[in-house]
Motif scaffolding. Structure first.
Motif: not given
Length: 587
Positions: A139-154
């Motif tokens: 499911s991530l193959d067609d995406l380019v880096a960086p991929i965001d995961v909203f796991d904290g303020p940073e």
């Protein structure tokens, strides 16, 4: 005398024993009380004659390696559903729920039963899956880096995102979800990626660009007002404030509500929507939204199923993705990615101002741009929303520097009836002596400024403070709220005045439509004029519909009040109540 002393001694011991008993009662958990059915002789309960029908079509899917989304269909289930897995139990009202923090490599067996209003359970629908195997690694193959995961303020630093929250410090928080995930806690907020979307070569599905968002929204308190917008904004519109209608020309806007999805292409709304392609979003249940840009069209998908399409050739090759949340409190944002030509982040931070204040010299002043906010930046853009009482040009000032205001299309000039957006660019650094420069607008016309902000082009090494996000616990199970309906059983027009004869029909519906988890209901209680007339045990139901009749001939004429209470099994969740009045008039 001895007898009096003996009585005093025994009395003192009895008093001491009473005190000890009270202390013990306070320290120990209360003994369970019998909760018995009671109906006043004037009241009759009208039970539902049909039992719950077992759910069907139970399916398990995964959006990560440690979660499963269970979904099913049902012909009934007005009383809710009971989901069991790994020794845990959850009551829900929707047709799906998400099970998180699972063992990625272990079988997870799931059972779903339908409930009726009295807590009776149907036979279960069952399914088993291993989360890691159910998750589509491609499911991530067609995406380019960086991929965001909203796991904290940073995750929301200026290197990654601009946050348009109007200065609301409590607008965003963090909720548990396989760790922490971003949650919207206010009426309106925009998040704009600092990673540009650049169109590239067509992929296997023909897309030359795409945006993917995993979220459980929009999940607001009022579904009819709740909306999630996924927009692609070309230059210079990516520097505007909160996104609003009419949308900028050239923008591609996907509008998602609890009732469907449609495109709005620079002010032209697409009606090419796939009806019935997906049910309304369920609070706490994530789905994968994808906006694809193809040669000659744009397409929206939810979990791989097409839900909207519109014919358009986008007039740009680069745009900025923006996420806008309106009346979507409680929506959680999990993952975001871009597909197209690989790009790098273009860091930019925001300084947001409120209303401009008119000065004695006719200028409009917003405030100061403090030097720490401008440090390590190459330029700054001042953006403001204004109306004017004339056609004179507007000058933008940043400290001692000034520049002519540029009007963002499609406006050609500033008007007096609708705000227009203007901007001006200034190189940095500012002259050495100048510190904390003021931001102003000047014009020979009378100006009214609604808001303004600075878009600061940060250097790659700039270190801006991350936004302050408060940790929020998982929401408590929600006790269903009673909706109460009263009417005369004869064919009388709707009213709250009833004749002193016949029967009053009283219907109590228990609703928790926007709850991630429903608290088990112990029973329903009804008082008439402060006196109990109904105690109906419901044996741990999740809601439902309860019907009663009341003989009006046995009720005095005049005004009466009903107090309906929903009592949960676990009293920590609190009692929900509803008060309603009606009148019995003489014959």
């Amino acid at each position: 005398m001895e007898r009096r002393r003996l009585i005093a001694l025994v009395g003192g011991l009895a008093l001491l024993g009473g005190v000890v008993a009270v202390l013990r009662d306070e320290a120990a958990p209360p003994k369970p009380r019998a909760y018995e059915r009671f109906l006043d002789e004037r009241v009759e309960h009208v039970p539902d004659t049909g039992g719950p029908t077992a759910p069907s079509g139970l399916e398990l899917a995964a959006l990560d390696r440690t979660s499963l989304r269970a979904s099913w269909t049902s012909a009934g289930g007005f009383g809710g559903f009971e989901v069991r897995w790994n020794g845990r139990t959850r009551l829900v009202h929707g047709l799906e729920t998400e099970l998180t923090d699972l063992d990625a490599n272990a079988d997870t067996a799931v059972e779903v039963r339908a409930l009726d209003e009295m807590g009776n359970r149907s036979e279960p629908a069952t399914a088993t899956a291993v989360p890691r195997l159910a998750y589509d690694e491609a499911s991530l193959d067609d995406l380019v880096a960086p991929i965001d995961v909203f796991d904290g303020p940073e995750a929301l630093t200026s290197r990654r995102w601009r946050v348009f929250d109007g200065g609301n410090a409590h607008c965003l928080g963090l909720r548990p979800l396989n760790g922490k995930r971003l949650e919207v806690n206010c009426d309106a907020v925009d998040l704009q990626s600092n990673v540009p979307l650049q169109l590239g070569a067509p992929g296997a599905d023909g897309a030359i660009g795409r945006v993917v968002l995993v979220t459980d929204g929009p999940a607001g308190h009022r579904p009819e007002d709740s909306e999630l917008v996924i927009a692609l904004l070309p230059e210079p519109f990516h520097d505007t404030g909160r996104l609003d209608k009419p949308f900028p020309p050239g923008a591609v806007v996907l509008r998602v509500t609890p009732f469907g999805a449609r495109f709005d292409l620079g002010g032209t709304t697409s009606t090419d929507e796939t009806p019935g392609a997906h049910p309304p979003p369920t609070p706490g249940v994530r789905h994968r939204w994808e906006l694809r840009v193809l040669p000659g069209s744009v397409v929206a998908l939810r979990d791989g199923v097409e839900v909207a399409t519109a014919p358009v050739n986008v007039p740009w090759t680069t745009a900025r993705p923006r996420l806008s949340f309106r009346k979507a409190e409680g929506t959680r944002v999990d993952m975001f990615g871009i597909g197209g030509r690989p790009t790098t982040p273009v860091p930019a931070s925001l300084v947001q101002f409120g209303f401009g204040l008119e000065q004695a010299d006719g200028s409009v002043e917003f405030g100061n741009a403090y030097n720490p906010a401008l440090a390590d930046a190459s330029s700054v853009r001042v953006v403001a929303s204004v109306v004017a009482e004339g056609t004179a040009p507007i000058t933008v000032e940043l400290g001692t520097r000034s520049a002519p205001a540029v009007v963002m299309p499609p406006d050609q000039a500033i008007g007096r009836f609708r705000p227009s957006v203007v901007y001006a660019d200034f190189p940095l650094p500012l002259p050495e002596p100048e510190r904390n420069p003021k931001v102003r607008l000047r014009s020979d016309a009378t100006l009214t400024a609604y808001h303004a902000h600075l878009v600061i082009a940060d250097g790659q090494d700039a270190r801006r403070p991350a936004p302050r996000l408060t940790d929020r616990p998982l929401p408590d199970p929600q006790v269903p709220a009673p909706a109460v309906f009263v009417q005369h059983r004869s064919p009388l027009p709707p009213s709250r005045q009833f004749p002193h004869e016949g029967e009053l029909e009283l219907v109590v519906e228990l609703e928790a439509d926007r709850a991630q988890e429903v608290a088990a209901v112990k029973g329903v209680e009804i008082d008439l004029d402060g006196e109990p007339v109904v105690v109906l045990p419901t044996n741990g139901s999740a809601g439902g519909r309860h019907g009663f009749t009341l003989r009006l001939a046995d009720v005095p004429t005049g005004r009466h009040s009903l107090d309906v209470r929903v009592v949960p099994v676990d009293e920590r969740w609190g009692v929900r109540s509803h008060q309603q009045t009606f009148e019995v008039r003489p014959l």
